[in-house]
Design a protein around this motif. Structure first.
Motif, short mmCIF file in Angstrom:
data_model
loop_
_atom_site.label_atom_id
_atom_site.label_comp_id
_atom_site.label_asym_id
_atom_site.label_seq_id
_atom_site.Cartn_x
_atom_site.Cartn_y
_atom_site.Cartn_z
N LEU A 211 0.87 -1.16 0.00
CA LEU A 211 -0.01 -0.10 0.00
C LEU A 211 0.77 1.22 0.03
O LEU A 211 2.11 1.23 0.54
N PRO A 212 0.51 2.38 -0.84
CA PRO A 212 1.24 3.41 -0.77
C PRO A 212 1.03 4.14 0.70
O PRO A 212 0.20 3.82 1.20
N GLU A 213 1.94 4.99 1.09
CA GLU A 213 2.05 5.80 2.25
C GLU A 213 0.65 6.38 2.63
O GLU A 213 0.02 6.37 3.83
N LEU A 214 -0.01 7.16 1.48
CA LEU A 214 -1.45 7.64 1.76
C LEU A 214 -2.45 6.71 2.21
O LEU A 214 -3.48 7.18 3.09
N CYS A 215 -2.38 5.44 2.02
CA CYS A 215 -3.23 4.39 2.26
C CYS A 215 -3.12 3.72 3.82
O CYS A 215 -4.04 2.84 4.26
N GLN A 216 -1.86 4.06 4.20
CA GLN A 216 -1.42 3.30 5.51
C GLN A 216 -2.47 3.74 6.56
O GLN A 216 -2.75 5.11 6.86
N GLY A 217 -2.92 2.87 7.28
CA GLY A 217 -3.91 3.14 8.55
C GLY A 217 -5.54 3.58 8.20
O GLY A 217 -6.27 3.67 9.05
N LEU A 218 -5.82 3.40 6.75
CA LEU A 218 -7.25 3.26 6.38
C LEU A 218 -7.82 2.17 6.90
O LEU A 218 -7.33 0.93 6.54
N SER B 128 -15.93 2.46 -2.43
CA SER B 128 -16.37 3.88 -2.26
C SER B 128 -16.14 4.15 -0.85
O SER B 128 -15.43 5.35 -0.30
N LEU B 129 -16.07 3.23 0.07
CA LEU B 129 -15.90 3.53 1.36
C LEU B 129 -14.19 3.77 1.62
O LEU B 129 -13.86 4.74 2.33
N MET B 130 -13.44 3.11 1.00
CA MET B 130 -12.13 3.05 0.95
C MET B 130 -11.71 4.43 0.36
O MET B 130 -10.64 5.22 1.06
N ASN B 131 -12.16 4.81 -0.58
CA ASN B 131 -12.02 6.07 -1.14
C ASN B 131 -12.44 7.42 -0.01
O ASN B 131 -11.75 8.29 -0.17
N ALA B 132 -13.52 7.18 0.41
CA ALA B 132 -13.98 8.14 1.62
C ALA B 132 -12.93 8.26 2.70
O ALA B 132 -12.49 9.38 3.13
N GLU B 133 -12.24 7.08 3.09
CA GLU B 133 -11.22 7.08 4.18
C GLU B 133 -9.96 7.80 3.75
O GLU B 133 -9.46 8.69 4.49
N LEU B 134 -9.76 7.69 2.49
CA LEU B 134 -8.53 8.40 1.80
C LEU B 134 -8.57 9.77 2.05
O LEU B 134 -7.75 10.62 2.27
N LEU B 135 -9.92 10.19 1.58
CA LEU B 135 -10.35 11.74 1.43
C LEU B 135 -10.42 12.30 2.94
O LEU B 135 -9.71 13.63 3.12
N VAL B 136 -10.65 11.57 4.02
CA VAL B 136 -10.29 12.20 5.29
C VAL B 136 -8.91 12.11 6.00
O VAL B 136 -8.67 12.97 6.10
N LYS B 137 -8.28 11.05 5.38
CA LYS B 137 -6.74 10.96 5.80
C LYS B 137 -6.09 12.51 5.24
O LYS B 137 -5.18 12.72 5.72
N THR B 138 -6.40 12.61 3.82
CA THR B 138 -5.65 13.76 3.05
C THR B 138 -6.25 15.09 3.42
O THR B 138 -5.67 16.01 2.81
N GLY B 139 -7.46 15.30 4.11
CA GLY B 139 -7.77 16.36 4.51
C GLY B 139 -9.05 17.08 3.52
O GLY B 139 -9.41 18.06 3.77
N PHE B 140 -9.35 16.19 2.62
CA PHE B 140 -10.35 16.68 1.71
C PHE B 140 -11.70 16.76 2.33
O PHE B 140 -12.65 17.18 1.99
N VAL B 141 -11.69 16.02 3.32
CA VAL B 141 -13.11 15.74 4.28
C VAL B 141 -12.69 16.20 5.42
O VAL B 141 -11.76 15.35 6.27
N LYS B 142 -13.21 16.93 6.49
CA LYS B 142 -12.95 17.35 7.85
C LYS B 142 -14.05 17.24 8.88
O LYS B 142 -15.13 17.35 8.28
#
Length: 351
Positions: free
Chosen positions: A269-276, A337-351
């Motif tokens: 997994l790329p770094e952005l996905c770690q912890g999702l 879609s759920l994993m996509n949403a988790e990525l958006l939260v981790k990267t700050g697009f959803v707060k």
């Protein structure tokens, strides 16, 4: 996370909508605050409106929730999970994006838009960088991201490490697709029992194009498509869940099956996905048995989020061939879609 992020499921009574409800039950980051459906279900409780199809019970919190109109008015959510059909999604999803929500869509309506990413976080998490351009182009406070066609999903994840290490020129694809991919009630029993249907409308075109966008590179405010060709043939088979994809590939750099297996197993997994919470670890599993993967035995690997590969061998016409399995309604639909949403939260697009 101090408090959970409020989310809404659009078209929650259908088969993919139900899978969203199931996967969101006790999710560590998200809380469902609203469920929507068509006019015939409005005003009913979810239990009254929904013919629950899944093997796990309907979550208790969902049973008494009122089914709302599929419109953002009055819905206090930050993420909208869309199980809408493409024909409806085209008009409805932008309403939620204009209302400031992040729309994580399972529909095909916006996949070909140049400023809308088709996300598979295991392989193209950086495509979220299209979102600022999308907001600017469309004047939305929110935005739309999509997950790919359910058959494009597993094959594209498997192609990522192969493309990176060996290059890909041509891909020939034959799919064996489960009946759950047609929704409910789906294919009539007299059509699918004792039978294979060698046609699924619009499916081949999606499989031939979507992987090239997902494996492409962000250039400015759009994606430059990956430079290889895909030819697809699709079949509906009498399996409930789990799409098998048979891949044959011509590579730029000649290699052996063992080296391909090594590349697949080494992919992380790329770094952005770690912890999702929904991210499979590892993202790809390669099986050595000569008769695997099989849908019934292997589709729930990684809670249905893992891509399973087997039968990696020499192709006498091209270079390498293999079989890929992914769960079509989990990794290829709601879970994606759920994993996509988790990525958006981790990267700050959803707060």
């Amino acid at each position: 996370m101090a408090s959970k992020i409020p989310v809404v499921v659009l078209a929650a009574t259908g088969s993919v909508g139900q899978r969203f409800v199931q996967l969101l039950d006790q999710h560590p980051w998200f809380e469902v605050v609203a469920l929507t459906a068509s006019e015939r279900s409005e005003g009913k409780t979810y239990q009254e409106a929904c013919n629950w199809l899944l093997s796990t019970p309907m979550p208790d919190w969902a049973r008494s929730m009122p089914v709302l109109p599929t419109h953002p008015t009055g819905i206090q959510a930050k993420i909208a999970f869309s199980a809408l059909p493409a024909s409806s999604a085209k008009d409805i999803e932008p309403e939620f994006a204009r209302a400031g929500m992040a729309v994580c869509s399972n529909a095909a309506a916006y996949r070909r838009e140049p400023d809308v990413p088709i996300l598979l976080p295991e392989i193209n998490a950086e495509h979220i960088h299209l979102i600022p351009a999308q907001r600017k182009n469309r004047g939305w406070d929110g935005f739309i991201t999509t997950n790919p066609n359910c058959s494009s999903t597993g094959m594209t994840i498997a192609l990522r490490p192969i493309l990176d290490q060996f290059g890909v020129k041509r891909v020939f694809v034959t799919t064996l697709q489960a009946i759950s991919g047609a929704g409910y009630p789906g294919v009539a029993s007299m059509d699918i029992l004792d039978n294979v249907v060698p046609y699924i409308g619009g499916e081949e075109e999606k499989i031939e194009w979507e992987p090239r966008k997902m494996l492409g590179k962000v250039q400015g405010d759009q994606i430059a498509l990956a430079d290889f060709r895909v030819s697809a043939q699709v079949n509906r088979v009498p399996v409930v869940d789990g799409h098998l994809v048979c891949l044959s590939m011509e590579l730029e750099k000649k290699t052996s099956p063992d080296e391909v297996i090594q590349a697949l197993r080494a992919y992380q997994l790329p770094e952005l996905c770690q912890g999702l919470p929904s991210a499979p670890q590892p993202p790809i599993v390669v099986m050595d048995e000569p008769n695997r993967p099989q849908p019934r035995l292997d589709r729930m690997r990684g809670d249905g989020m893992t891509t399973t590969v087997g039968r990696v061998r020499v192709d006498p016409l091209l270079d390498i061939k293999m079989v890929v399995l992914s769960h079509n309604t989990i990794r290829g639909a709601a879970g994606g879609s759920l994993m996509n949403a988790e990525l958006l939260v981790k990267t700050g697009f959803v707060k």
